[in-house]
Enzyme design. Sequence first.
Site, short mmCIF file in Angstrom:
data_model
loop_
_atom_site.label_atom_id
_atom_site.label_comp_id
_atom_site.label_asym_id
_atom_site.label_seq_id
_atom_site.Cartn_x
_atom_site.Cartn_y
_atom_site.Cartn_z
N SER A 165 0.83 -1.20 0.00
CA SER A 165 0.00 0.00 0.00
C SER A 165 0.87 1.26 0.00
CB SER A 165 -0.97 -0.04 1.19
OG SER A 165 -1.99 0.91 1.05
N ASP A 260 -9.37 -5.03 -5.19
CA ASP A 260 -8.76 -3.83 -4.60
C ASP A 260 -9.08 -2.62 -5.47
OD1 ASP A 260 -7.18 -1.99 -3.30
OD2 ASP A 260 -5.27 -2.98 -3.75
N HIS A 292 -7.62 -5.59 -0.87
CA HIS A 292 -6.41 -4.90 -0.44
C HIS A 292 -5.81 -5.55 0.82
CE1 HIS A 292 -3.84 -1.35 -0.65
NE2 HIS A 292 -3.96 -1.20 0.65
#
Length: 320
Positions: A165, A260, A292
Amino acid sequence: MDSSSSTEIAHDYSPFFKIYKDGRIERIAGLEIVPPSLDSKTGVESKDVVISPETGVSARLYIPKTTKEPQKKLPLLVYFHGGGFCVETAFSPLFHNYLNSFVAEANVVAVSVEYRRAPEHPIPIAYDDSWAALKWVASHTDGKGPDEWLKNHADLESVFFSGDSSGANIAHHMGLRVGIEGLAGVKLDGIVLVHPFFWGKEPIGGEDTDAEKRGKVDALWRFTCPATSGIDDPYINPGTDSKLGILGCKRVLICIAEKDMLKDRGWYYSELLSKSGYRGVVEVMEAQGEDHDFHLMNSTCENSVALLKRIVSFVNQGQA
Protein backbone atom coordinates in the site's frame (compact mmCIF):
# COMPACT_ATOMS: atom_id res chain seq x y z
CA MET A 1 -11.32 26.97 24.15
CA ASP A 2 -14.80 25.51 24.27
CA SER A 3 -14.63 22.15 26.10
CA SER A 4 -16.96 20.69 23.48
CA SER A 5 -14.16 20.97 20.93
CA SER A 6 -12.43 18.05 22.63
CA THR A 7 -15.24 15.76 21.50
CA GLU A 8 -16.25 17.38 18.22
CA ILE A 9 -14.72 15.78 15.14
CA ALA A 10 -13.16 18.13 12.62
CA HIS A 11 -12.06 15.44 10.14
CA ASP A 12 -13.07 11.79 10.07
CA TYR A 13 -10.62 9.63 8.15
CA SER A 14 -11.98 6.30 9.30
CA PRO A 15 -10.76 3.60 9.32
CA PHE A 16 -7.42 5.34 9.82
CA PHE A 17 -7.85 8.20 12.30
CA LYS A 18 -10.05 11.04 13.50
CA ILE A 19 -9.03 14.62 14.16
CA TYR A 20 -10.91 16.64 16.74
CA LYS A 21 -11.48 20.37 16.73
CA ASP A 22 -9.01 20.84 19.57
CA GLY A 23 -6.29 19.34 17.33
CA ARG A 24 -6.19 15.95 19.04
CA ILE A 25 -5.56 12.97 16.76
CA GLU A 26 -7.16 9.63 17.54
CA ARG A 27 -5.72 6.69 15.61
CA ILE A 28 -8.19 3.88 15.12
CA ALA A 29 -6.18 1.24 13.27
CA GLY A 30 -2.72 -0.19 13.77
CA LEU A 31 -2.41 0.43 17.50
CA GLU A 32 -1.17 -3.02 18.53
CA ILE A 33 2.57 -3.68 18.68
CA VAL A 34 4.62 -6.76 19.48
CA PRO A 35 8.21 -6.97 20.76
CA PRO A 36 11.10 -8.41 18.77
CA SER A 37 11.59 -12.10 19.44
CA LEU A 38 12.97 -15.48 18.50
CA ASP A 39 10.00 -16.84 16.59
CA SER A 40 9.30 -20.40 17.72
CA LYS A 41 7.56 -21.34 14.47
CA THR A 42 10.15 -20.14 11.95
CA GLY A 43 13.32 -19.79 13.99
CA VAL A 44 13.65 -16.20 12.74
CA GLU A 45 15.20 -13.80 15.24
CA SER A 46 14.41 -10.09 15.36
CA LYS A 47 15.67 -7.02 17.20
CA ASP A 48 15.01 -3.27 17.18
CA VAL A 49 17.64 -0.64 16.40
CA VAL A 50 17.62 3.16 16.55
CA ILE A 51 18.84 4.70 13.33
CA SER A 52 18.50 8.38 14.25
CA PRO A 53 18.06 9.46 17.88
CA GLU A 54 17.34 12.99 16.63
CA THR A 55 14.30 12.05 14.56
CA GLY A 56 13.32 8.76 16.21
CA VAL A 57 13.70 6.80 12.97
CA SER A 58 14.30 3.15 13.81
CA ALA A 59 13.95 -0.32 12.34
CA ARG A 60 13.23 -3.93 13.21
CA LEU A 61 15.86 -6.33 11.86
CA TYR A 62 15.27 -10.01 11.07
CA ILE A 63 17.69 -12.88 10.47
CA PRO A 64 16.83 -16.48 9.59
CA LYS A 65 18.03 -19.41 11.69
CA THR A 66 20.48 -20.39 8.94
CA THR A 67 22.72 -17.48 10.03
CA LYS A 68 23.76 -19.59 13.00
CA GLU A 69 25.75 -21.72 10.55
CA PRO A 70 28.83 -20.51 8.63
CA GLN A 71 27.80 -19.59 5.10
CA LYS A 72 27.88 -16.84 2.50
CA LYS A 73 26.02 -13.60 3.10
CA LEU A 74 22.30 -13.42 2.34
CA PRO A 75 20.19 -11.06 0.21
CA LEU A 76 18.76 -8.08 2.07
CA LEU A 77 15.11 -7.01 1.98
CA VAL A 78 14.28 -3.47 3.10
CA TYR A 79 10.58 -3.29 3.92
CA PHE A 80 8.32 -0.24 4.27
CA HIS A 81 5.03 -0.86 6.07
CA GLY A 82 1.67 0.35 4.80
CA GLY A 83 -1.11 2.23 6.57
CA GLY A 84 -1.96 5.27 4.46
CA PHE A 85 1.21 7.03 5.69
CA CYS A 86 -0.58 7.64 8.98
CA VAL A 87 -1.30 4.37 10.85
CA GLU A 88 0.45 1.06 11.60
CA THR A 89 4.12 0.64 12.53
CA ALA A 90 7.03 -1.64 11.77
CA PHE A 91 6.22 -3.27 15.11
CA SER A 92 2.64 -4.22 14.26
CA PRO A 93 1.85 -7.94 14.54
CA LEU A 94 0.68 -7.84 10.90
CA PHE A 95 4.12 -6.92 9.59
CA HIS A 96 6.09 -8.75 12.25
CA ASN A 97 4.38 -12.04 11.43
CA TYR A 98 4.62 -11.46 7.69
CA LEU A 99 8.34 -10.77 7.83
CA ASN A 100 9.00 -13.75 10.09
CA SER A 101 7.40 -15.94 7.42
CA PHE A 102 9.09 -14.20 4.52
CA VAL A 103 12.59 -14.23 6.03
CA ALA A 104 12.28 -17.94 6.83
CA GLU A 105 10.92 -18.86 3.39
CA ALA A 106 13.32 -16.71 1.36
CA ASN A 107 16.37 -17.12 3.60
CA VAL A 108 17.14 -13.40 3.60
CA VAL A 109 17.98 -10.70 6.11
CA ALA A 110 15.31 -7.99 6.48
CA VAL A 111 15.18 -4.41 7.72
CA SER A 112 11.66 -3.12 8.43
CA VAL A 113 11.74 0.69 8.57
CA GLU A 114 9.91 2.68 11.22
CA TYR A 115 9.39 6.11 9.64
CA ARG A 116 7.50 9.06 11.12
CA ARG A 117 3.82 9.24 10.18
CA ALA A 118 1.43 11.89 8.97
CA PRO A 119 -0.38 14.06 9.85
CA GLU A 120 2.00 15.05 12.68
CA HIS A 121 4.88 14.51 10.27
CA PRO A 122 3.50 15.22 6.79
CA ILE A 123 4.79 13.83 3.51
CA PRO A 124 7.61 14.01 2.40
CA ILE A 125 8.98 13.23 5.89
CA ALA A 126 8.22 9.51 5.47
CA TYR A 127 10.33 9.53 2.29
CA ASP A 128 13.16 11.42 3.98
CA ASP A 129 13.14 9.06 6.96
CA SER A 130 13.14 6.04 4.66
CA TRP A 131 16.10 7.42 2.73
CA ALA A 132 17.94 8.02 6.01
CA ALA A 133 17.31 4.37 6.89
CA LEU A 134 18.73 3.29 3.52
CA LYS A 135 21.84 5.39 4.04
CA TRP A 136 22.24 3.73 7.42
CA VAL A 137 22.00 0.33 5.72
CA ALA A 138 24.57 1.45 3.15
CA SER A 139 26.98 2.42 5.96
CA HIS A 140 27.54 -1.32 6.52
CA THR A 141 29.55 -1.85 3.33
CA ASP A 142 33.05 -3.35 3.61
CA GLY A 143 32.47 -4.61 7.13
CA LYS A 144 31.76 -1.15 8.50
CA GLY A 145 28.67 0.23 10.24
CA PRO A 146 27.24 -0.19 13.74
CA ASP A 147 25.13 -3.33 13.40
CA GLU A 148 26.70 -6.78 13.63
CA TRP A 149 23.79 -8.58 11.92
CA LEU A 150 24.11 -6.47 8.79
CA LYS A 151 27.91 -6.56 8.79
CA ASN A 152 28.07 -10.32 9.19
CA HIS A 153 25.03 -11.60 7.29
CA ALA A 154 23.67 -9.09 4.74
CA ASP A 155 24.86 -9.02 1.13
CA LEU A 156 24.59 -5.37 0.09
CA GLU A 157 25.26 -6.43 -3.50
CA SER A 158 21.83 -8.11 -3.51
CA VAL A 159 19.25 -5.70 -2.05
CA PHE A 160 15.50 -5.53 -2.58
CA PHE A 161 12.94 -2.92 -1.53
CA SER A 162 9.33 -3.87 -0.81
CA GLY A 163 6.22 -2.60 0.89
CA ASP A 164 2.45 -2.79 0.85
CA SER A 165 0.00 0.00 0.00
CA SER A 166 1.59 3.32 1.09
CA GLY A 167 4.72 1.32 1.91
CA ALA A 168 4.84 0.18 -1.71
CA ASN A 169 4.58 3.86 -2.70
CA ILE A 170 7.63 4.53 -0.50
CA ALA A 171 9.51 1.56 -1.98
CA HIS A 172 8.88 2.99 -5.46
CA HIS A 173 10.18 6.42 -4.48
CA MET A 174 13.24 4.93 -2.80
CA GLY A 175 13.94 2.98 -5.99
CA LEU A 176 13.66 6.21 -7.97
CA ARG A 177 15.99 8.00 -5.59
CA VAL A 178 18.58 5.26 -5.95
CA GLY A 179 18.36 5.72 -9.72
CA ILE A 180 18.70 9.49 -9.48
CA GLU A 181 21.22 9.89 -6.65
CA GLY A 182 22.78 6.45 -6.26
CA LEU A 183 23.37 4.68 -2.94
CA ALA A 184 27.06 3.95 -2.57
CA GLY A 185 27.84 0.38 -1.59
CA VAL A 186 24.34 -0.92 -2.33
CA LYS A 187 23.21 -2.77 -5.44
CA LEU A 188 19.44 -2.63 -5.77
CA ASP A 189 18.39 -5.78 -7.60
CA GLY A 190 14.63 -5.23 -7.55
CA ILE A 191 11.54 -3.76 -5.93
CA VAL A 192 8.32 -5.54 -4.99
CA LEU A 193 5.21 -3.37 -4.80
CA VAL A 194 2.24 -5.06 -3.11
CA HIS A 195 -1.10 -3.30 -3.71
CA PRO A 196 0.70 0.03 -4.27
CA PHE A 197 -1.02 3.24 -3.20
CA PHE A 198 -1.02 5.35 -6.35
CA TRP A 199 -3.87 7.58 -7.48
CA GLY A 200 -4.80 10.35 -9.89
CA LYS A 201 -7.47 12.87 -10.72
CA GLU A 202 -8.86 11.04 -13.74
CA PRO A 203 -10.26 7.49 -13.29
CA ILE A 204 -8.45 4.79 -15.25
CA GLY A 205 -9.49 1.30 -16.35
CA GLY A 206 -12.39 0.01 -14.28
CA GLU A 207 -11.66 2.41 -11.42
CA ASP A 208 -14.58 3.73 -9.38
CA THR A 209 -15.94 6.99 -10.78
CA ASP A 210 -18.04 7.84 -7.73
CA ALA A 211 -17.14 11.42 -6.81
CA GLU A 212 -17.62 10.90 -3.07
CA LYS A 213 -15.34 7.84 -2.91
CA ARG A 214 -12.67 9.49 -5.02
CA GLY A 215 -13.00 12.61 -2.93
CA LYS A 216 -12.14 10.67 0.23
CA VAL A 217 -8.89 9.44 -1.29
CA ASP A 218 -8.13 12.96 -2.48
CA ALA A 219 -8.84 14.41 0.97
CA LEU A 220 -6.71 11.83 2.75
CA TRP A 221 -3.78 12.49 0.42
CA ARG A 222 -4.05 16.26 0.84
CA PHE A 223 -4.13 15.86 4.60
CA THR A 224 -1.09 13.61 4.76
CA CYS A 225 0.74 15.89 2.29
CA PRO A 226 -0.50 19.49 2.84
CA ALA A 227 2.14 20.94 0.51
CA THR A 228 1.01 18.75 -2.39
CA SER A 229 0.27 20.12 -5.82
CA GLY A 230 -2.81 17.89 -5.83
CA ILE A 231 -3.87 14.33 -6.56
CA ASP A 232 -1.70 14.30 -9.70
CA ASP A 233 1.40 15.09 -7.63
CA PRO A 234 4.24 12.74 -8.73
CA TYR A 235 4.39 11.51 -5.12
CA ILE A 236 1.00 9.84 -5.62
CA ASN A 237 0.67 9.66 -9.42
CA PRO A 238 3.78 8.22 -11.11
CA GLY A 239 2.19 9.02 -14.46
CA THR A 240 3.18 12.65 -13.94
CA ASP A 241 6.80 11.89 -13.03
CA SER A 242 9.21 12.61 -15.88
CA LYS A 243 11.99 10.72 -14.07
CA LEU A 244 10.12 7.40 -13.84
CA GLY A 245 12.40 5.64 -16.31
CA ILE A 246 15.42 6.24 -14.05
CA LEU A 247 14.19 3.66 -11.52
CA GLY A 248 17.39 2.30 -9.99
CA CYS A 249 16.84 -1.46 -10.27
CA LYS A 250 16.71 -4.05 -13.03
CA ARG A 251 13.52 -5.87 -11.99
CA VAL A 252 10.08 -4.89 -10.68
CA LEU A 253 7.29 -7.12 -9.37
CA ILE A 254 3.86 -5.53 -8.94
CA CYS A 255 1.33 -7.54 -6.92
CA ILE A 256 -2.34 -6.56 -7.20
CA ALA A 257 -5.67 -7.95 -6.00
CA GLU A 258 -8.78 -8.31 -8.15
CA LYS A 259 -11.17 -6.56 -5.74
CA ASP A 260 -8.76 -3.83 -4.60
CA MET A 261 -9.83 -0.32 -5.62
CA LEU A 262 -6.14 0.36 -6.34
CA LYS A 263 -5.82 -2.58 -8.76
CA ASP A 264 -5.91 -0.52 -11.95
CA ARG A 265 -3.19 1.75 -10.62
CA GLY A 266 -0.91 -1.28 -10.34
CA TRP A 267 -1.53 -2.25 -13.96
CA TYR A 268 -1.13 1.39 -15.00
CA TYR A 269 2.22 1.57 -13.21
CA SER A 270 3.49 -1.42 -15.20
CA GLU A 271 2.37 0.26 -18.44
CA LEU A 272 4.00 3.54 -17.45
CA LEU A 273 7.32 1.84 -16.78
CA SER A 274 7.23 0.15 -20.16
CA LYS A 275 6.65 3.51 -21.88
CA SER A 276 9.10 5.50 -19.74
CA GLY A 277 12.32 4.12 -21.16
CA TYR A 278 12.88 1.88 -18.13
CA ARG A 279 15.14 -0.93 -19.31
CA GLY A 280 14.36 -3.48 -16.63
CA VAL A 281 11.89 -6.35 -16.47
CA VAL A 282 8.39 -5.68 -15.11
CA GLU A 283 6.17 -8.50 -13.81
CA VAL A 284 2.59 -8.34 -12.54
CA MET A 285 0.79 -10.90 -10.36
CA GLU A 286 -2.95 -10.55 -9.78
CA ALA A 287 -4.69 -12.46 -6.98
CA GLN A 288 -8.20 -13.42 -8.05
CA GLY A 289 -11.09 -12.80 -5.66
CA GLU A 290 -8.96 -10.90 -3.14
CA ASP A 291 -8.98 -7.38 -1.73
CA HIS A 292 -6.41 -4.90 -0.44
CA ASP A 293 -3.75 -6.36 1.90
CA PHE A 294 -5.50 -9.75 2.02
CA HIS A 295 -2.14 -11.47 2.57
CA LEU A 296 -1.70 -9.66 5.87
CA MET A 297 -5.24 -10.28 7.09
CA ASN A 298 -5.29 -13.98 6.23
CA SER A 299 -1.72 -15.16 5.77
CA THR A 300 -2.53 -18.87 5.50
CA CYS A 301 -5.13 -18.79 2.70
CA GLU A 302 -4.21 -20.28 -0.66
CA ASN A 303 -3.73 -16.95 -2.42
CA SER A 304 -1.57 -15.58 0.41
CA VAL A 305 0.70 -18.60 0.28
CA ALA A 306 0.94 -18.26 -3.51
CA LEU A 307 1.78 -14.55 -3.19
CA LEU A 308 4.51 -15.25 -0.64
CA LYS A 309 6.06 -17.93 -2.84
CA ARG A 310 5.99 -15.65 -5.90
CA ILE A 311 7.81 -12.87 -4.05
CA VAL A 312 10.30 -15.35 -2.59
CA SER A 313 10.97 -16.67 -6.10
CA PHE A 314 11.46 -13.12 -7.38
CA VAL A 315 14.00 -12.34 -4.64
CA ASN A 316 15.85 -15.63 -4.99
CA GLN A 317 16.05 -15.52 -8.78
CA GLY A 318 19.69 -15.80 -9.78
CA GLN A 319 20.85 -16.77 -6.30
CA ALA A 320 23.29 -19.67 -6.29
